[in-house]
Design an enzyme around this catalytic site. Sequence first.
Site, PDB file in Angstrom:
ATOM      1  N   CYS A 273       0.794  -1.221   0.000  1.00 33.24           N
ATOM      2  CA  CYS A 273       0.000   0.000   0.000  1.00 33.24           C
ATOM      3  C   CYS A 273       0.832   1.279   0.000  1.00 33.24           C
ATOM      4  CB  CYS A 273      -0.953   0.004   1.195  1.00 33.24           C
ATOM      5  SG  CYS A 273      -1.832  -1.551   1.369  1.00 33.24           S
TER       6      CYS A 273
ATOM      7  N   HIS B  42      -3.091   8.012   5.999  1.00 35.55           N
ATOM      8  CA  HIS B  42      -3.298   6.680   5.416  1.00 35.55           C
ATOM      9  C   HIS B  42      -4.688   6.200   5.809  1.00 35.55           C
ATOM     10  CE1 HIS B  42      -2.227   2.949   3.544  1.00 35.55           C
ATOM     11  NE2 HIS B  42      -2.374   2.258   4.650  1.00 35.55           N
TER      12      HIS B  42
ATOM     13  N   HIS C  28      -9.705   2.046  -0.233  1.00 33.19           N
ATOM     14  CA  HIS C  28      -8.252   1.926  -0.172  1.00 33.19           C
ATOM     15  C   HIS C  28      -7.776   1.403  -1.519  1.00 33.19           C
ATOM     16  CE1 HIS C  28      -4.254   1.191   0.930  1.00 33.19           C
ATOM     17  NE2 HIS C  28      -4.390   0.407   1.982  1.00 33.19           N
TER      18      HIS C  28
END
Lengths: 322, 422
Positions: free
Chosen positions: B176, B309, B346
Amino acid sequence: MIETPEIAIAGAGAVSPAGWGCAPFLEALRRGDALGCEPFALPGAGGSRMRRRPVPKPVQKLPFLRDPRLRRASPVGRFLAAAASEALASSRLDSSGRRLAVISTCFTGCVNYSARFFGEVLDDPATASPILFPETVFNAPASHLAALFGSDEVNHTLVGDESAFASALDMAAAWLIDGAADAVLVVAGEESDPLTAEAKCLLEGGGVVGEGAGALLLERTAGDAEAAVLLDAVGEVEAYSKQRGRGGTAANDGGDRADGQHAVVDTGAIEAVFGDAFGANPAWAAVAAWAAVHSGRERGVTIPLVGRNAGAGWARFAARPR
Amino acid sequence: MPYSRGDRPRPSRRPVAVTGFGLVSPMGSGCGANAEGFRGGRVALREVTLFDVSGQRASRAGEIDLPDGPPPGALPVREAGRIDRATAMLLHAAAEAVAASGWERPPVGTIAAPVVLGTSAGAMALGEAFYKAATARRSRRGQAARVDGYQTQRQGRYLCDAFGFSGPVTFISNACASGANAIGEAGELVATGRADRVVAGGYDALCQLVFAGFDSLQALSPTAPRPFAADRDGLALGEGAAVFCLEPLEAARGRGARVLAELAGYAAATDRHHLTQPHPQGDAALRTMRAACERAGCVPAEVGYINSHGTGTPLNDSAEAHAICRWAGPAVGGVPTSSTKGSIGHLLGGAGAVEAAIVLLAMQGGWLPPNVAVGERDPACGFDLVEGPRDAPDLRIALTNSFGFGGANATLVFRKPDPEDD
């Protein structure tokens, strides 16, 4: 101004179908005989045109496998850990207090767990194992190295063909020059699996699939006499394009094969002995080059890092000038 | 610029300009659609239609409606017809970035620009299709094309062929954090004089393997992703791409280009705590935030916005909240912070790049995107959590965090250009 420091190849490690360590790898390479291979098929398939050369089980229990981070690691994670451990152990440079970064390259990644997990998903996603999934990500093996060696520094996994190893060496050199790290483990590894072998058959008509890993430890030196092997140069990776395919780049010949000043690693011989381990082959070539210079057999060795479908690069290792 | 022993010393670091960027996200295709959506506080999550999720706990994600028609760029028709979903997103984002940059493709030859991309799964949908056909031992028809298209090298080649970039293409796959790492490393190439133009970006498309993977970890929210909410219960996945054109600030000014932002700081580090879980106090996140700001020459009180995040998982948001509070110290109450993952999901390897693009949109437009659906916030959130769209006309410096499996942590800092660059 940013000075260009001297960079040493301070250590090397390898895992190959010849065994665990540089010694069996180099001995098999010296002999030049193709190692034994075994049939390799998709589950449930009858005959198979696929062959592979697997890494044999280690003769002795490997101490790092006791680490909790490696308990469930994929085969390639273990190969990388072994090769990197050997590279670190073989370094004679001062390691105290150094910032150790990691760059790992691969072509196919953790394919065995990926295939297993996806099979479980297709059977029943509600029961697909959560233990497998995290170990399928490309950077899982490199992250295990960070945990094993206590590295909090930058840690990148590059995915690509064989030329990615040239990019990794160049990136490592940049980090050392810029002071982002004091040492960089540059590693590459692959594990064999039937689907990758099937893909190779489809695209290339066949061949023997190998597996394993190679590792180099690069460090800045201050003219340290212990630094016997230096990174002499890393050539620019030339990307393939419609106009310039694999055969049309200057990097194919390693940059200076023509002038005969340096030996050139025979990457074809490596594949003939160990098989096609995709992203591991360039690392093996680099280990062979390191060994040739480290032993004093050669003063300089060029490593062609010619990719099968993205680009071509090269690197050169040289002995410290007398 | 490759390494050679005995090279002459290189000049000191030079400022890096963003002269073009483009994005595709669940909010829409292009800067305009995304700015409008985020400014309006829209939530772009919906039921997944790309694959069967009936056997999973979660069923919603940020799924994109790709624009109709062939992808942009100069790919031959036959090749354009073969590209996968992930590559299509990448090409759409790149088209917008290149158009904004003013980089022109010469009549013969290429734009001399290496490419650095981040992705966690690439064209995984093609890999899945290959797996299904191979294990079912169906006809091998189409399998070679699937294998070829699955490889990241093919996606890189499509990008370069479509827009005339010389390459080479470097793919960073750090879960990620991939997109942020790609932008950061591309910035380093420019800052240290190794390249004069670099294309950077990140992308990922929804795929069954990864969706099932996160679901198996019980990381997906069965309700809705609510970053920093006290009762948050997981994340939603999304898909998208963002591409950036980077060059030296001086060169951009010299050719009269519009400087959209300065990539002022970047830092990366590794969190060794666990393969999938962050250190509870966010040690690695603290490290990258401090280092990126040090590189940018700014202190926390000067940061006008953090795009966190903020996945919506219990562990990430707690760790990141602690890290932000430690980083900002007494100034934390005045640092506006939001996660946009509640709005679009995400985006994994694309997250760092798309969220960097969102930061630039916010900076350009003078607004802050909201952190939606919080309700009661986590007490660890000592910062100014932006819960609704907010005007921010004085936004000059913004920071974005990206943290991934394997402990990959990355932080980017952007600075609004001086008025002379507008």
